[in-house]
Scaffold this active site. Structure first.
Site, PDB file in Angstrom:
ATOM      1  N   ASN A  21       0.840  -1.213   0.000  1.00 49.53           N
ATOM      2  CA  ASN A  21       0.000   0.000   0.000  1.00 49.53           C
ATOM      3  C   ASN A  21       0.866   1.251   0.000  1.00 49.53           C
ATOM      4  OD1 ASN A  21      -3.117  -0.160   0.344  1.00 49.53           O
ATOM      5  ND2 ASN A  21      -2.325  -1.927   1.485  1.00 49.53           N
ATOM      6  N   MET A 133       0.600  -3.487  12.328  1.00 53.39           N
ATOM      7  CA  MET A 133      -0.016  -4.610  13.021  1.00 53.39           C
ATOM      8  C   MET A 133      -0.153  -4.416  14.535  1.00 53.39           C
ATOM      9  SD  MET A 133      -0.721  -6.153  10.390  1.00 53.39           S
ATOM     10  CE  MET A 133      -1.370  -7.768  10.775  1.00 53.39           C
ATOM     11  N   ARG A 134       0.062  -3.210  15.026  1.00 49.91           N
ATOM     12  CA  ARG A 134      -0.078  -2.966  16.462  1.00 49.91           C
ATOM     13  C   ARG A 134      -1.421  -2.320  16.753  1.00 49.91           C
ATOM     14  NH1 ARG A 134       4.254  -5.109  19.550  1.00 49.91           N
ATOM     15  NH2 ARG A 134       5.933  -5.297  18.057  1.00 49.91           N
ATOM     16  N   LEU A 136      -3.620   0.318  18.813  1.00 42.86           N
ATOM     17  CA  LEU A 136      -3.296   1.649  19.342  1.00 42.86           C
ATOM     18  C   LEU A 136      -4.127   1.904  20.595  1.00 42.86           C
ATOM     19  CD1 LEU A 136      -3.403   3.579  15.942  1.00 42.86           C
ATOM     20  CD2 LEU A 136      -1.355   2.836  17.170  1.00 42.86           C
ATOM     21  N   HIS A 155      -8.536  -1.383   5.835  1.00 45.68           N
ATOM     22  CA  HIS A 155      -8.880  -2.706   6.379  1.00 45.68           C
ATOM     23  C   HIS A 155      -9.304  -3.633   5.239  1.00 45.68           C
ATOM     24  CE1 HIS A 155     -10.108  -5.621   9.334  1.00 45.68           C
ATOM     25  NE2 HIS A 155     -11.182  -5.828   8.591  1.00 45.68           N
ATOM     26  N   ASP A 187     -10.827   4.922  15.719  1.00 51.05           N
ATOM     27  CA  ASP A 187     -11.276   5.317  17.057  1.00 51.05           C
ATOM     28  C   ASP A 187     -10.732   4.314  18.063  1.00 51.05           C
ATOM     29  OD1 ASP A 187     -12.865   3.091  16.961  1.00 51.05           O
ATOM     30  OD2 ASP A 187     -14.781   4.157  16.946  1.00 51.05           O
ATOM     31  N   ASP A 191     -11.096  -1.554  14.678  1.00 52.24           N
ATOM     32  CA  ASP A 191     -11.713  -1.421  13.344  1.00 52.24           C
ATOM     33  C   ASP A 191     -13.161  -0.927  13.422  1.00 52.24           C
ATOM     34  OD1 ASP A 191      -9.328  -2.394  12.149  1.00 52.24           O
ATOM     35  OD2 ASP A 191      -9.950  -4.444  12.550  1.00 52.24           O
ATOM     36  N   GLU A 220      -7.500  -1.943  -2.687  1.00 56.84           N
ATOM     37  CA  GLU A 220      -7.012  -1.145  -1.553  1.00 56.84           C
ATOM     38  C   GLU A 220      -6.202   0.054  -2.048  1.00 56.84           C
ATOM     39  OE1 GLU A 220      -4.941  -3.042   1.680  1.00 56.84           O
ATOM     40  OE2 GLU A 220      -6.103  -4.874   1.512  1.00 56.84           O
TER      41      GLU A 220
HETATM   42  C1  GRF Z   1      -3.350  -4.916   3.726  1.00 55.98           C
HETATM   43  O1  GRF Z   1      -4.188  -5.969   3.312  1.00 55.98           O
HETATM   44  C2  GRF Z   1      -4.099  -3.976   4.642  1.00 55.98           C
HETATM   45  O2  GRF Z   1      -5.463  -3.880   4.347  1.00 55.98           O
HETATM   46  C3  GRF Z   1      -3.924  -4.626   5.977  1.00 55.98           C
HETATM   47  O3  GRF Z   1      -2.608  -5.129   5.970  1.00 55.98           O
HETATM   48  C4  GRF Z   1      -2.207  -5.405   4.625  1.00 55.98           C
HETATM   49  C5  GRF Z   1      -0.939  -4.663   4.387  1.00 55.98           C
HETATM   50  O4  GRF Z   1      -0.355  -4.997   3.163  1.00 55.98           O
HETATM   51  N1  GRF Z   1      -4.213  -3.706   7.045  1.00 55.98           N
HETATM   52  P1  GRF Z   1       0.909  -4.185   2.610  1.00 55.98           P
HETATM   53  O5  GRF Z   1       1.975  -4.221   3.711  1.00 55.98           O
HETATM   54  O6  GRF Z   1       0.472  -2.798   2.296  1.00 55.98           O
HETATM   55  O7  GRF Z   1       1.344  -4.957   1.407  1.00 55.98           O
END
Ligand code: GRF
Length: 267
Positions: A21, A133-134, A136, A155, A187, A191, A220
């Protein structure tokens, strides 16, 4: 690239892994189609490939250490936060033992203070979670949001279905015929923040999880960049919905055409 343009909102992007992303944002920024400046990229994981992506693009890439080894984390955290009050408000650490829970919360807050200080040094307008991945705590969220919602997240599912870490797997395993992606403000729940934009994709018979994930990920990239552009253009209005829950309205006159474009592309 990365030249400062005062008219563009500044972004701090938080990642933990591959950072595709982030790469999509970097590519759009280089192509001139992202109306924002990526000011800094931060990761809790020093090995995150996304940090390399940022470095390659000439953007500051910082590691924040979440492994807090303080001897008395509770005492340290209490110097700048009312930990008991924070514990009453937080929904993310569910350990039933109060002293263990407070110690975990204290370590989280110590890491988040470092994270917040590093972020603030770059004066971002928005903090974009992109595979961070943490969880908050309300400390970090309150700190960042004191002038209004500032943290946004992507998400990999159509919220409120399938919150948590495995949106694509959950969508696939449930047998959904359509999956989706959601960009929302963050928030204090997991999620649960106000939804800014969503897009859907079909799950065709016989497809596997890899196919689903790839289709979702390419969506995304589109949706996240579009939301950033809407924020930059002042097209994201927050209103009170029925029951007082904040809800987002996109005021872009091209909104319907853009959403229709996402659906067409996914089909
Ligand atoms: C994505 O699927 C995003 O929606 C989720 O974690 C993944 C991250 O992928 N929160 P990347 O590190 O951007 O490839």
């Amino acid at each position: 690239m990365n030249s400062s343009d005062p008219r563009k909102p500044r972004l701090a992007v938080l990642i933990s892994g591959g950072g595709t992303n982030l790469q999509a944002m970097l590519d759009r920024s280089a192509a001139g189609t992202l109306d924002a400046e990526i000011a800094v990229v931060l990761s809790d994981n020093p090995e995150a490939f996304g940090l390399k992506r940022a470095e390659r693009a000439g953007i500051p890439a910082l590691h924040i250490d979440y492994k807090i080894s303080a001897q008395s984390p509770v005492k340290q955290a209490e110097r700048f936060v009312d930990l008991a009050d924070l514990d009453r408000r937080q929904k993310i650490i569910k350990n039933p033992d109060p002293s263990e829970r407070l110690a975990r919360l204290a370590r989280l807050v110590l890491a988040e203070r470092e994270l917040a200080l590093r972020i603030e040094a770059f004066r971002p307008d928005y903090v974009c979670l992109a595979g961070f991945m943490r969880l908050l705590s309300p400390y970090f969220i309150g700190h960042m949001n004191h002038e209004g919602p500032k943290i946004i997240n992507i998400h990999p599912a159509l919220l409120p279905a399938f919150p948590g870490r495995s949106g694509y797997e959950d969508t696939f395993q449930y047998g959904c015929k359509w999956g989706g992606v959601t960009v929302h403000f963050v928030d204090e729940g997991e999620d649960t923040g106000p939804i800014i934009a969503q897009a859907v994709y079909p799950v065709w018979p016989g497809e596997d999880i890899e196919k689903i994930r790839n289709r979702g990920l390419s969506l995304e990239y589109e949706v996240y960049s579009q939301v950033i552009n809407w924020l930059a253009a002042g097209h994201v209005a927050i209103k009170r919905g029925p029951g007082g829950r904040p809800r987002v309205e996109i005021t872009d006159p091209d909104y319907a055409a853009i959403v229709a474009g996402w659906v067409r592309k996914a089909l």
